[in-house]
Design an enzyme around this catalytic site. Structure first.
Site, PDB file in Angstrom:
ATOM      1  N   SER A 197       0.847  -1.191   0.000  1.00 40.00           N
ATOM      2  CA  SER A 197       0.000   0.000   0.000  1.00 40.00           C
ATOM      3  C   SER A 197       0.879   1.237   0.000  1.00 40.00           C
ATOM      4  CB  SER A 197      -0.901   0.020   1.241  1.00 40.00           C
ATOM      5  OG  SER A 197      -1.582   1.261   1.360  1.00 40.00           O
ATOM      6  N   TYR A 243      -1.909  -0.043  10.348  1.00 43.51           N
ATOM      7  CA  TYR A 243      -2.030  -0.516   8.971  1.00 43.51           C
ATOM      8  C   TYR A 243      -0.818  -0.089   8.152  1.00 43.51           C
ATOM      9  CZ  TYR A 243      -3.772  -1.033   4.200  1.00 43.51           C
ATOM     10  OH  TYR A 243      -3.901  -1.372   2.881  1.00 43.51           O
TER      11      TYR A 243
END
Length: 263
Positions: A142, A155
């Site tokens: 990501s 995250y």
């Protein structure tokens, strides 16, 4: 001339929905036999597997024994594993500035699936993949793991660790297994669509598009096309790369388009 990927076998974790499902469809279109892994999206995974003449297999990739069982099922059905897409992942939403919003267990929970899961899958697949002529892995990282933003600190940290691990394992498993990662920014998947009305989802995509240089909101297939390109033997010289796919958002020039800002 036959496709370079014809007859290969791929495992796609979290393959029943979103980026995983888009990747399965693209791989199947190239003649790849697909193992569609799922943890909870059974109906989606089974329908997709039937549509592409693959198999759907339940496994929690955060559990090493289940990773090994998933690989054993793939080998029992197809006798080989050439490609692995580590797509399964999760998040917890928490404002980055709120240091009390996350517990140690939150970090461990996200690392278990987002970082340890891909490691366990690569380890479980490695013996079979070492035997193939053009084995490759793509991890779904990501942009949050590169720039430290996103849905939560935990995250971002878990995806940053995945990007680092991509490079570590690309080094030690080469040349038998090529490993790269794709790092998406915003992706307009069913996750958003199910939580918003059709109008709300369209409005979100319009807002995202207005703030990035390419003036678009990426969809799952926009990510899948790059995943498949990295898996394709034509990309044999690419290893340890983290390919950012965010419609140019990292360039930051989109800031000048927003009201109240001068370019």
């Amino acid at each position: 001339m036959s496709d370079r990927m014809q007859g290969m076998v791929a495992i796609v974790t979290g393959g029943g929905t979103g980026i995983g499902a888009a990747t399965v469809r693209r791989l199947a279109g190239r003649g790849v036999r697909c193992v569609v892994n799922y943890a909870s999206s059974r109906d989606d995974a089974e329908a997709l597997a039937a549509d592409v003449s693959g198999i759907a297999v339940r496994a929690d990739v955060g559990d090493d024994a289940e990773c090994r069982a998933l690989v054993a099922t793939a080998m029992d059905n197809y006798g080989r594993i050439d490609l692995l897409v580590n797509n399964a992942g999760k998040t917890k939403f928490a404002a980055h500035e709120d240091l009390d919003a996350l517990s140690a267990d939150d970090f461990l929970d996200l690392y278990r699936l987002n970082t340890i899961g891909p490691f366990q899958m690569i380890r479980a697949c490695a013996p079979a993949m070492r035997k193939g002529p053009a084995s490759a892995v793509v991890n779904i990282a990501s942009v949050a793991g590169i720039s430290g933003h996103g849905s939560s600190v935990a995250y971002a940290a878990s995806k940053g660790a995945l990007a680092t691990m991509t490079q570590s394992l690309a080094r030690v498993l080469a040349p038998a297994i090529r490993i790269n990662a794709v790092a998406p920014g915003y992706v307009g998947t069913g996750w958003f669509e199910k939580r918003l009305s059709a109008e709300g989802f369209a409005a979100l995509n319009d807002r995202i598009a207005s703030g990035v240089p390419m003036a678009l909101a990426a969809m799952a297939d926009d990510i899948a096309v790059h995943v498949v390109h990295l898996l394709d033997p034509v990309s044999r010289a690419l290893a340890g790369e983290i390919v950012r796919v965010d419609a140019g958002a990292h360039l930051d020039i989109g800031q000048s388009r927003r009201p109240g800002r001068e370019g």
